[in-house]
Structure formats: C-alpha cells, structure tokens
Design a protein around this motif. Structure first.
Motif, PDB file in Angstrom:
ATOM      1  N   MET A   1       0.844  -1.203   0.000  1.00 55.22           N
ATOM      2  CA  MET A   1       0.000   0.000   0.000  1.00 55.22           C
ATOM      3  C   MET A   1       0.875   1.248   0.000  1.00 55.22           C
TER       4      MET A   1
ATOM      5  N   TYR B   1       2.378   1.686  -3.313  1.00 60.33           N
ATOM      6  CA  TYR B   1       1.339   2.198  -4.211  1.00 60.33           C
ATOM      7  C   TYR B   1       1.135   3.692  -3.989  1.00 60.33           C
ATOM      8  N   LEU B   2       1.104   4.103  -2.719  1.00 67.27           N
ATOM      9  CA  LEU B   2       0.871   5.519  -2.414  1.00 67.27           C
ATOM     10  C   LEU B   2       2.027   6.401  -2.866  1.00 67.27           C
ATOM     11  N   PHE B   3       3.228   5.832  -2.876  1.00 67.03           N
ATOM     12  CA  PHE B   3       4.402   6.594  -3.347  1.00 67.03           C
ATOM     13  C   PHE B   3       4.649   6.361  -4.845  1.00 67.03           C
TER      14      PHE B   3
ATOM     15  N   PHE C   1      -5.830  -4.272   6.322  1.00 67.45           N
ATOM     16  CA  PHE C   1      -4.993  -3.878   7.465  1.00 67.45           C
ATOM     17  C   PHE C   1      -5.447  -2.556   8.067  1.00 67.45           C
ATOM     18  N   GLU C   2      -6.037  -1.691   7.249  1.00 66.86           N
ATOM     19  CA  GLU C   2      -6.537  -0.413   7.777  1.00 66.86           C
ATOM     20  C   GLU C   2      -7.677  -0.664   8.770  1.00 66.86           C
TER      21      GLU C   2
ATOM     22  N   PHE D   1      -6.767  -0.389  17.389  1.00 67.37           N
ATOM     23  CA  PHE D   1      -6.503   0.923  18.000  1.00 67.37           C
ATOM     24  C   PHE D   1      -7.640   1.256  18.962  1.00 67.37           C
TER      25      PHE D   1
ATOM     26  N   VAL E   1      -6.986  11.811  21.439  1.00 65.16           N
ATOM     27  CA  VAL E   1      -6.289  10.997  20.444  1.00 65.16           C
ATOM     28  C   VAL E   1      -7.303  10.119  19.706  1.00 65.16           C
TER      29      VAL E   1
ATOM     30  N   VAL F   1      -9.604  12.208  17.457  1.00 65.76           N
ATOM     31  CA  VAL F   1      -8.892  12.658  16.260  1.00 65.76           C
ATOM     32  C   VAL F   1      -8.676  11.479  15.304  1.00 65.76           C
ATOM     33  N   PHE F   2      -8.319  10.345  15.863  1.00 64.03           N
ATOM     34  CA  PHE F   2      -8.086   9.153  15.037  1.00 64.03           C
ATOM     35  C   PHE F   2      -9.370   8.753  14.299  1.00 64.03           C
TER      36      PHE F   2
ATOM     37  N   ILE G   1     -10.107  11.460  11.537  1.00 57.04           N
ATOM     38  CA  ILE G   1      -9.231  11.497  10.366  1.00 57.04           C
ATOM     39  C   ILE G   1      -9.204  10.145   9.676  1.00 57.04           C
ATOM     40  N   TRP G   2      -8.853   9.123  10.402  1.00 59.17           N
ATOM     41  CA  TRP G   2      -8.567   7.816   9.832  1.00 59.17           C
ATOM     42  C   TRP G   2      -9.851   7.068   9.448  1.00 59.17           C
TER      43      TRP G   2
ATOM     44  N   TYR H   1     -12.282   8.962   6.999  1.00 59.96           N
ATOM     45  CA  TYR H   1     -11.803   8.988   5.630  1.00 59.96           C
ATOM     46  C   TYR H   1     -12.079   7.650   4.957  1.00 59.96           C
ATOM     47  N   HIS H   2     -11.767   6.580   5.656  1.00 65.90           N
ATOM     48  CA  HIS H   2     -11.866   5.283   5.012  1.00 65.90           C
ATOM     49  C   HIS H   2     -13.294   4.816   4.792  1.00 65.90           C
TER      50      HIS H   2
ATOM     51  N   GLU I   1     -13.224   8.041   1.172  1.00 63.65           N
ATOM     52  CA  GLU I   1     -12.615   7.173   0.172  1.00 63.65           C
ATOM     53  C   GLU I   1     -13.727   6.512  -0.644  1.00 63.65           C
TER      54      GLU I   1
END
Lengths: 371, 249
Positions: free
Chosen positions: B117, B120-122, B136-137, B144, B187, B190-191, B194-195, B198-199, B203
């Motif tokens: 991943m 792929y992102l880079f 895995f996300e 988490f 924390v 925020v997680f 954001i995380w 988004y997913h 996305e």
C-alpha cells in the motif's frame, strides 16, 4: 435640663468672663494671624486638662472629659496644627451646646462625633461605607468599628507603625482570630521580628472597605490572593519557598475547578479546595512543622475533610505543588511522557497516510479522465 | 447464514448488483451501541475537558448542567463497559468452543499489504494490494479502538471512584489516569475523525456496518482476495454462490 447642667460644670463668674474674653481674643487672633498654631488647644485644655472633668450621659454612663496633653502631643493631628475645633465642629462657644437627644450612650456620642473624619478623609470614609463593618452597623450592631475604634481618638498616629500594630488593632475585637494568627508562620514573623514581608490582617482583608471573607467570591479569589506574594519569585527566594505553587495549583484538579467557578459561577459556593482549605486560614504553618495540616504526617486527615473514607495511599494522588517527576510521581510522569510523543505520532501518521491516499486517488482520477 | 444475493443470471442484459453479507445483525447492533456510547461520551466529555472554551460554556451554563452532563457521561460509560464485557465474555466462550473467527487477527499478510500500500501511495507500483475480508486499515482501526477504549474504561473508572481504587493501588495512578483519560479521548477522537471517517465516508461511502451487506463492485475492488476466496469456494462446492460472512454458524 439635666444634660446641660452636667455638661456645664459650675465655674466662678470671673472665670466665665475670662473665658468669653479669651475666646474672643483667640477668634480675633485667628483672623489677624491665622497661621498661629496650638491656640484653641491650649485654651480647651484649660478645662479639659483637668483630670476630674466628666459628665453623665442620659444612659447613666460617665463620660470623662479629660484630655491628656501627652496623648495630644503624639497625635498626627495636633502636631500638624489641626486642633480641637477641626473635629469638634459643633463646639464654637462656651457654654457648649447641649447634646442632641439622640445621644444616649457613649457609643452614640462616638458614632456621632466620628462623622467629622470625613471632612478631611472623605475617600477612606467612603470606602468604609462599603465594608463589612458598615453592613454590621446597618443591621444594628452599634459596636461595629468606626474610624476612631481603629485609629484612636485624640492620639491618632500612623496605624501601621510598627506593622504589628495593625494586627493588634484588629485583635481588639477579633481576639480569637488573633490567637490563631499570632502563632502562624506569618503572625510569628510579624510579631517577633517585625518582618516586613508577611501579611498583616489588612493585606488579605483590605483596609477600609473590608469585605466578608465568607462569600463564594472571596473563596474563589483566595488562590489569587495568596499568589500576590507566593508567586513573587524574588520574595519567595528570600525564604526558600517554591514560587510555582500557585501556577501548579491552577493546573491541578482543584485549581481547574476553582478557576472555572470563579469565571463562570462567581456567586455560587463550591467545595473544591482553595489554599486555605488545606493550609489553614489564620493559623498557617510551614509544611515541615509537625503541627501543620499539610505536614505529610497530617496530610491524610486534611484530605479526609473533603474526601471521607480515603485510605493511606490517597495522599499519593496529590501531586503537590510540584512538577511531575520520575522519582516523586512516576505514574503521572511516564504517562505524560508517553502521551507527549503518542499524540503527535497518531495525529501526524493519520494525517500523512490519509493525505497520501487522497493524492493517489486524485492522480488516478486525473489520469483516467485524460486517457 | 444464507448469503443475500440478487444475482440471477450473467446473461441478463440488465446488470444486477450482487450483495455479499458482511455483518450479522448482532455485529451491526454492537457497532451501533459502540457508536452511540462513544458519541455520547465524547459529546459530554470534551466540554468538561475544554470547559473554559466558549463552545463548552454554552453547554455548561450552570453547575446543575455540569452535573447532569457528568451523569450522562457516566451512564454512557456504563453502557460502553457492559458492551466491552459482553464482547470479552463472548470471545472467551467462542474461543473455548473453537468457534472464534480469526478474521480480525493481525497476520503477516497485513504487513505485506501495508508495505505494498505504501509503495502504491508513493507511486512505486500501480497495483493496490488485494485485501481479505478485513484489510490492514480496518484491523488497525479495530485494534486501535480496542486498546484505546480499554484504556478509557480503566482510567475512567479510576477517576470516577478514586477513593475506592487507592485503597488497593498507589495514589499516584490517579493523576496519571486523569491525564491518560483526558488525552486518550482526544487521540481517539482525532483518530476516528481522520482515519476512520476517511476510510468509510470519503474514500468510498461504506455503510456496510449499518446495512450488513457489501456490493459486488466494492467486494471486488476493496476485498479482492476475499472475493476470490468466496468465488472459488462456491465453484468448489458447485454452487452458484455460497458466500459466507466469515462467521461460523
């Protein structure tokens, strides 16, 4: 008639003539040479210097009318040329006018005569009108203090020379509080070594507009009040006291709650501890004094005042007025250390990862639309 | 556990979307309770943490309201704790019955997927990793929140009943728990913002945790390995479709 009679001692006729003549002469003298001092004083003392001069008030109380020359000499007024008639404005002649019918007791007389103070000291006089003492008088307490109770009458001198005098003045009425204060770290330093830094009563309670210290507002302002000295690094260094106590208190559970109430609900009573709840009010002692309420040996009992049932481990929950440290408060220290890196790592890792995904997705869409 | 399908024939001129059952009703309810509790806890907790901010002051306009807010916070906390206990007990029971699904457990393949991943992102590869049932996300989100909520529950009870707990434990854990509770909340918040958001919202809009099903297209593009596995399984069995939720009956 009785009043007039007692107020006007029998004098031989020649003395009466003498008196009238001399009053006229003095009056003339005042017109001709107004700068001349100590004229009426000596004149009044002709009679009021007599030790047995007295009168009986309607209440039956005996009012001594003797004024000691020694007292007058030390008074700031007399030595500055402010004489009897400056305050005793109602007395312009002899025989003196009769007392008003409202004056029955010595206290009545004092409460009526002290009004003369506002002629010159209007600012401080006005301040006292807002004070707790004035409120007590309004609600009927005739003994609540007036200017002369604290400052003296014919012997007015600097009220804070020496500084300990302030505390002894207050102790005339607040004897119990003074007993607590005199042995406290502040009181002892004041009374035994005339320490210039420790607070006397008026430093915390104010001078003329003394407020009720039992209000929620006074309570919430306590940390700030103590901080006026205890946050002064220069002053605290002199005595080896940590100048950060107030700052660290404000970060503590108690401090956060108190400042919240102070800013949002200032008129609502709250129970979160302010300085005086743990350290004591008037009998504050050094923390290392075995009798101190915050001495480690006594701390649990002090905590239990608000936290009944707390066990011996409880005092460990209090971080004290200390920064967290690996030795003193290891749990808090390592928790803070963990979060100081965990928070930015989670935050930035999430942001960067999601940003990369957005970039990649956008590039893909652009490519698809171009191909 | 029959798969919910609307596919009939591939020859059909009309494209019919096939759905895969992803979450059971029980799992969907668990998520709903979790969402409600965490939402209420954040909504009633953050104003307490940031009590001097103007937005929280409009909520905490009187000491009574502050107290009520704390009561609501405590009720939601009990709810979340009960959910956690229920899941823990259920996990232990399933473990002993050897019926526990291992879908959520992190495996080495997740590390490989994460590596690919990143490549792929880079722009180092054009191929996204082919994910299994949970990528895995999603596993990262799950674990988490698992640890984060665990920490919040433990530290929360510590500062709720400090006198009780300091009879057994050193007093120093109370300020640590206070700091942890207050910081971990932010924390986690925020997680999630954001995380997780988004997913599942940006996305792609993935509402499978509410509906319980995932479309054929989404399965193929986001869970390709699981899709292949299910199709192979179906072919082996000779069925047209036999798509499991991954949960053993």
């Amino acid at each position: 008639m009785k009043i007039i009679k007692t107020y006007q001692p029998d004098l031989p006729a020649f003395l009466k003539i003498y008196l009238v003549l001399s009053i006229s002469l003095v009056a003339l003298g005042l017109i001709v040479a107004p700068a001349q001092a100590q004229e009426t004083e000596g004149f009044c003392l002709n009679c009021h210097g007599k030790t047995d001069l007295q009168m009986t008030l309607p209440s039956g109380e005996v009012l001594p009318l003797n004024i000691s020359n020694d007292q007058l000499k030390i008074s700031v007024h007399s030595s500055n040329g402010i004489e009897c008639e400056a305050c005793h404005t109602e007395i312009k002649s002899y025989p003196h006018p009769a007392l008003s019918d409202e004056i029955q007791t010595r206290r009545d007389l004092a409460r009526s005569l002290y009004q003369a103070c506002k002629k010159c000291h209007s600012q401080n006089y006005t301040k006292t009108m807002d004070s707790m003492h004035a409120q007590a008088a309004v609600s009927g307490n005739q003994n609540s203090p007036i200017c002369t109770d604290c400052h003296g009458v014919h012997d007015v001198t600097d009220p804070d020379q020496p500084r300990a005098r302030v505390s002894t003045t207050c102790s005339q009425c607040h004897a119990q509080i003074f007993e607590q204060y005199k042995d406290s770290v502040h009181g002892a330093a004041l009374l035994t070594e005339n320490n210039p830094d420790v607070p006397v009563c008026t430093d915390c309670h104010g001078v003329h507009n003394i407020q009720d210290p039992r209000t929620p507002q006074f309570r919430a302002a306590t940390p700030e009040l103590c901080a006026t000295c205890h946050a002064n690094a220069q002053l605290m260094e002199k005595y080896g006291i940590n100048p950060n106590v107030a700052r660290l208190y404000n970060l503590s559970w108690h401090g956060v709650e108190v400042s919240f109430y102070k800013s949002e609900f200032p008129t609502i009573w709250h129970e979160n501890a302010v300085c005086t709840d743990c350290h004591g009010v008037h009998h504050i002692l050094k923390a290392d004094n075995p009798a101190s309420s915050v001495n480690p040996a006594n701390l649990l009992v002090t905590c239990q005042k608000c936290h009944p049932g707390a066990g011996p481990n409880w005092t460990g929950a209090w971080t004290g007025h200390n920064e967290t440290s690996p030795t003193r408060t290891p749990f808090a220290f390592y928790t803070e250390a963990f979060y100081s890196s965990f928070v930015p790592v989670v935050l930035w890792a999430s942001i960067i990862y999601v940003a990369l995904q957005i970039i990649r997705a956008t590039v893909n869409r652009v490519r698809r639309s171009l191909s | 556990m029959s798969p919910e399908t609307r596919q009939t024939s591939i020859q059909s001129p009309i494209q019919i979307e096939r759905y895969f059952k992803r979450f059971s009703l029980r799992q969907r309810l668990e998520h709903l309770v979790l969402l409600l509790c965490v939402g209420v806890l954040l909504a009633t907790g953050l104003p307490q943490k940031y009590r001097s901010m103007s937005w929280s002051l409009s909520l905490l306009s009187s000491p009574e309201r502050l107290e009520r807010l704390q009561t609501i916070h405590h009720i939601a906390a009990v709810g979340l704790t009960l959910l956690g206990l229920y899941l823990a007990i259920r996990t232990v029971v399933l473990l002993f019955q050897k019926k526990l699904s291992g879908d959520m457990l992190p495996v080495v393949q997740d590390l490989r997927d994460a590596g690919q991943m990143l490549r792929y992102l880079f722009f180092l590869t054009e191929n996204k990793p082919k994910f299994g049932k949970y990528n895995f996300e999603q596993k990262f989100t799950y674990w988490f929140l698992f640890f984060s909520i665990g920490l919040m529950v433990v530290s929360g009870f510590l500062i709720w009943f400090p006198i009780f707990f300091t009879r057994l434990l050193p007093g120093g854990i109370i300020p640590a728990a206070l700091h942890s509770h207050s910081t971990e909340a932010v924390v986690t918040g925020v997680f999630i913002l954001i995380w997780h958001f988004y997913h599942v919202h940006i996305e792609r809009l993935n509402l499978s945790v509410f509906s319980g099903k995932l479309s054929d297209t989404d399965m193929r593009s986001y869970h390709a390995r699981e899709y292949e596995r299910l199709v192979n399984e179906a072919n082996l069995k000779g069925n047209e479709v036999s798509l499991d939720t991954g949960e053993k009956p």
